[in-house]
Design a protein around this motif. Structure first.
Motif, PDB file in Angstrom:
ATOM      1  N   ASN A   1       0.844  -1.194   0.000  1.00  0.00           N
ATOM      2  CA  ASN A   1       0.000   0.000   0.000  1.00  0.00           C
ATOM      3  C   ASN A   1       0.881   1.246   0.000  1.00  0.00           C
ATOM      4  O   ASN A   1       1.080   1.875   1.035  1.00  0.00           O
ATOM      5  CB  ASN A   1      -0.914  -0.024   1.240  1.00  0.00           C
ATOM      6  CG  ASN A   1      -1.971   1.059   1.204  1.00  0.00           C
ATOM      7  OD1 ASN A   1      -2.345   1.562   0.137  1.00  0.00           O
ATOM      8  ND2 ASN A   1      -2.464   1.440   2.368  1.00  0.00           N
TER       9      ASN A   1
ATOM     10  N   ARG B   1      -4.374   2.956  -1.166  1.00  0.00           N
ATOM     11  CA  ARG B   1      -5.706   2.419  -0.844  1.00  0.00           C
ATOM     12  C   ARG B   1      -6.680   3.551  -0.534  1.00  0.00           C
ATOM     13  O   ARG B   1      -7.835   3.520  -0.969  1.00  0.00           O
ATOM     14  CB  ARG B   1      -5.615   1.462   0.337  1.00  0.00           C
ATOM     15  CG  ARG B   1      -6.940   0.763   0.665  1.00  0.00           C
ATOM     16  CD  ARG B   1      -6.824  -0.162   1.862  1.00  0.00           C
ATOM     17  NE  ARG B   1      -5.840  -1.189   1.631  1.00  0.00           N
ATOM     18  CZ  ARG B   1      -4.735  -1.355   2.341  1.00  0.00           C
ATOM     19  NH1 ARG B   1      -4.462  -0.525   3.340  1.00  0.00           N
ATOM     20  NH2 ARG B   1      -3.879  -2.325   2.073  1.00  0.00           N
ATOM     21  N   ASP B   2      -6.218   4.545   0.205  1.00  0.00           N
ATOM     22  CA  ASP B   2      -7.069   5.706   0.510  1.00  0.00           C
ATOM     23  C   ASP B   2      -7.589   6.332  -0.782  1.00  0.00           C
ATOM     24  O   ASP B   2      -8.785   6.597  -0.939  1.00  0.00           O
ATOM     25  CB  ASP B   2      -6.281   6.782   1.272  1.00  0.00           C
ATOM     26  CG  ASP B   2      -5.841   6.344   2.658  1.00  0.00           C
ATOM     27  OD1 ASP B   2      -6.483   5.451   3.232  1.00  0.00           O
ATOM     28  OD2 ASP B   2      -4.846   6.902   3.146  1.00  0.00           O
TER      29      ASP B   2
ATOM     30  N   VAL C   1      -7.626   5.118  -3.928  1.00  0.00           N
ATOM     31  CA  VAL C   1      -8.456   4.227  -4.751  1.00  0.00           C
ATOM     32  C   VAL C   1      -9.886   4.196  -4.237  1.00  0.00           C
ATOM     33  O   VAL C   1     -10.851   4.339  -5.006  1.00  0.00           O
ATOM     34  CB  VAL C   1      -7.852   2.800  -4.771  1.00  0.00           C
ATOM     35  CG1 VAL C   1      -8.874   1.798  -5.308  1.00  0.00           C
ATOM     36  CG2 VAL C   1      -6.588   2.767  -5.627  1.00  0.00           C
ATOM     37  N   GLU C   2     -10.043   4.018  -2.924  1.00  0.00           N
ATOM     38  CA  GLU C   2     -11.389   3.922  -2.353  1.00  0.00           C
ATOM     39  C   GLU C   2     -12.176   5.209  -2.553  1.00  0.00           C
ATOM     40  O   GLU C   2     -13.345   5.193  -2.960  1.00  0.00           O
ATOM     41  CB  GLU C   2     -11.295   3.590  -0.858  1.00  0.00           C
ATOM     42  CG  GLU C   2     -10.835   2.170  -0.578  1.00  0.00           C
ATOM     43  CD  GLU C   2     -10.718   1.882   0.906  1.00  0.00           C
ATOM     44  OE1 GLU C   2     -10.888   2.825   1.711  1.00  0.00           O
ATOM     45  OE2 GLU C   2     -10.441   0.725   1.260  1.00  0.00           O
ATOM     46  N   VAL C   3     -11.544   6.335  -2.258  1.00  0.00           N
ATOM     47  CA  VAL C   3     -12.234   7.616  -2.346  1.00  0.00           C
ATOM     48  C   VAL C   3     -12.550   7.982  -3.791  1.00  0.00           C
ATOM     49  O   VAL C   3     -13.646   8.461  -4.098  1.00  0.00           O
ATOM     50  CB  VAL C   3     -11.399   8.727  -1.670  1.00  0.00           C
ATOM     51  CG1 VAL C   3     -11.952  10.105  -2.007  1.00  0.00           C
ATOM     52  CG2 VAL C   3     -11.398   8.531  -0.158  1.00  0.00           C
ATOM     53  N   ARG C   4     -11.601   7.745  -4.679  1.00  0.00           N
ATOM     54  CA  ARG C   4     -11.834   8.117  -6.084  1.00  0.00           C
ATOM     55  C   ARG C   4     -12.987   7.323  -6.688  1.00  0.00           C
ATOM     56  O   ARG C   4     -13.746   7.843  -7.500  1.00  0.00           O
ATOM     57  CB  ARG C   4     -10.545   7.915  -6.897  1.00  0.00           C
ATOM     58  CG  ARG C   4      -9.427   8.860  -6.484  1.00  0.00           C
ATOM     59  CD  ARG C   4      -8.208   8.710  -7.364  1.00  0.00           C
ATOM     60  NE  ARG C   4      -8.426   9.322  -8.681  1.00  0.00           N
ATOM     61  CZ  ARG C   4      -7.541   9.259  -9.666  1.00  0.00           C
ATOM     62  NH1 ARG C   4      -6.401   8.603  -9.503  1.00  0.00           N
ATOM     63  NH2 ARG C   4      -7.796   9.848 -10.820  1.00  0.00           N
ATOM     64  N   ARG C   5     -13.127   6.079  -6.299  1.00  0.00           N
ATOM     65  CA  ARG C   5     -14.265   5.275  -6.786  1.00  0.00           C
ATOM     66  C   ARG C   5     -15.588   5.937  -6.422  1.00  0.00           C
ATOM     67  O   ARG C   5     -16.529   5.967  -7.219  1.00  0.00           O
ATOM     68  CB  ARG C   5     -14.227   3.878  -6.154  1.00  0.00           C
ATOM     69  CG  ARG C   5     -13.262   2.900  -6.762  1.00  0.00           C
ATOM     70  CD  ARG C   5     -13.549   1.527  -6.181  1.00  0.00           C
ATOM     71  NE  ARG C   5     -12.425   0.610  -6.304  1.00  0.00           N
ATOM     72  CZ  ARG C   5     -11.969  -0.141  -5.314  1.00  0.00           C
ATOM     73  NH1 ARG C   5     -12.512  -0.063  -4.112  1.00  0.00           N
ATOM     74  NH2 ARG C   5     -10.970  -0.968  -5.510  1.00  0.00           N
ATOM     75  N   HIS C   6     -15.663   6.441  -5.188  1.00  0.00           N
ATOM     76  CA  HIS C   6     -16.931   6.977  -4.687  1.00  0.00           C
ATOM     77  C   HIS C   6     -17.159   8.435  -5.049  1.00  0.00           C
ATOM     78  O   HIS C   6     -18.276   8.940  -4.899  1.00  0.00           O
ATOM     79  CB  HIS C   6     -16.998   6.802  -3.161  1.00  0.00           C
ATOM     80  CG  HIS C   6     -17.137   5.375  -2.733  1.00  0.00           C
ATOM     81  ND1 HIS C   6     -18.323   4.688  -2.824  1.00  0.00           N
ATOM     82  CD2 HIS C   6     -16.222   4.496  -2.253  1.00  0.00           C
ATOM     83  CE1 HIS C   6     -18.154   3.441  -2.384  1.00  0.00           C
ATOM     84  NE2 HIS C   6     -16.888   3.304  -2.042  1.00  0.00           N
TER      85      HIS C   6
ATOM     86  N   GLU D   1     -10.068   1.707 -12.797  1.00  0.00           N
ATOM     87  CA  GLU D   1      -9.732   0.287 -12.688  1.00  0.00           C
ATOM     88  C   GLU D   1      -8.337   0.025 -13.254  1.00  0.00           C
ATOM     89  O   GLU D   1      -7.579  -0.780 -12.708  1.00  0.00           O
ATOM     90  CB  GLU D   1     -10.774  -0.564 -13.415  1.00  0.00           C
ATOM     91  CG  GLU D   1     -12.081  -0.697 -12.657  1.00  0.00           C
ATOM     92  CD  GLU D   1     -13.130  -1.494 -13.413  1.00  0.00           C
ATOM     93  OE1 GLU D   1     -12.924  -1.763 -14.626  1.00  0.00           O
ATOM     94  OE2 GLU D   1     -14.158  -1.853 -12.806  1.00  0.00           O
TER      95      GLU D   1
ATOM     96  N   GLU E   1      -5.813   1.223 -10.695  1.00  0.00           N
ATOM     97  CA  GLU E   1      -5.687   0.271  -9.593  1.00  0.00           C
ATOM     98  C   GLU E   1      -4.908  -0.970 -10.030  1.00  0.00           C
ATOM     99  O   GLU E   1      -4.059  -1.480  -9.285  1.00  0.00           O
ATOM    100  CB  GLU E   1      -7.072  -0.129  -9.089  1.00  0.00           C
ATOM    101  CG  GLU E   1      -7.031  -1.042  -7.878  1.00  0.00           C
ATOM    102  CD  GLU E   1      -8.414  -1.312  -7.294  1.00  0.00           C
ATOM    103  OE1 GLU E   1      -8.492  -2.061  -6.298  1.00  0.00           O
ATOM    104  OE2 GLU E   1      -9.413  -0.793  -7.841  1.00  0.00           O
TER     105      GLU E   1
END
Length: 227
Positions: A71, A80-81, A83-88, A201, A204
């Motif tokens: 990470n 990880r921070d 990736v998660e935030v950008r998805r949402h 994607e 990531e």
């Protein structure tokens, strides 16, 4: 920079520099590789992002691991921070931009993708990349989204540099950006969401590929034997 980074990463992963040992000073590395200290500094930042080293002010750069972190960290945020935030955030933002964008927004986005296609300087390209994502957030018509992307722009820039240095992402990113702009220009919320989803994607996947530990040749054979 890539040559310096590849050499140092290989030396660390092969145990030439043990955990806890200090890397040569910037000046010494610059002389050894016949490059500027700024190039060496970039390579050292990439090593730190990989989790292989840590920098201690006034003391130098020290090896912390013989393999990349799962990470990586970009400024105050981890991969990880982001990736998660950008998805949402960025995926729905692209949908809003398709519904609400103005002709000025489209003109600016088109101008940015053309600039990125033509840009040869990595630092300038990364600056355009972050501006591209900020512009999409502005095109959403919601200033909160734009403010949020502005807040993480430094981390996005660091991540983008990391992906370009170690994952050769620039050409693919340019193509994905063009698809995002085309989808937003079409006015289709679904197409814009799909294009941004595909882009993130790929980001990531590249991150995962970079940090995945190398497998020994016999390991694959052992796995096949067990199967």
């Amino acid at each position: 920079m890539e040559a310096v980074l590849t050499h140092l990463r290989g030396a660390i992963e092969q145990g030439e520099y043990e955990v806890g040992s200090k890397l040569p000073a910037e000046a010494a590395l610059a002389k050894e590789f016949e490059v500027s200290r700024s190039v060496v500094r970039e390579a050292l930042r990439a090593l730190q992002a990989l989790g292989l080293t840590t920098s201690k002010t006034g003391k130098g750069t020290f090896v912390t691991a013989t393999g990349p972190a799962q990470n990586p960290v970009f400024g105050p945020y981890s991969a990880r921070d982001l990736v998660e935030v950008r998805r949402h955030v960025e995926i729905p933002v692209a949908g809003y931009a398709a519904s609400r964008r103005s002709s000025d927004d489209l003109d600016l986005l088109d101008h940015l993708v053309r600039q990125m296609d033509a840009e040869s300087d990595n630092t300038a390209w990364v600056a355009l990349d972050t501006l591209f994502h900020i512009t999409i957030a502005q095109a959403s018509g919601n200033p909160v989204f734009a403010k949020f992307i502005e807040e993480i722009r430094d981390a996005l820039g660091r991540q983008s540099t990391f992906l370009n240095q170690l994952g050769d992402r620039r050409e693919n990113s340019n193509e994905e950006h063009r698809r995002i702009v085309a989808a937003i220009a079409s006015g289709s919320r679904e197409a814009a969401v799909e294009a941004m989803t595909a882009h993130l994607e790929h980001v990531e996947h590249t991150l995962t590929t970079i940090v995945r530990p190398a497998r020994a040749p016999h390991q694959d054979e052992d796995d096949q034997a067990r199967d």
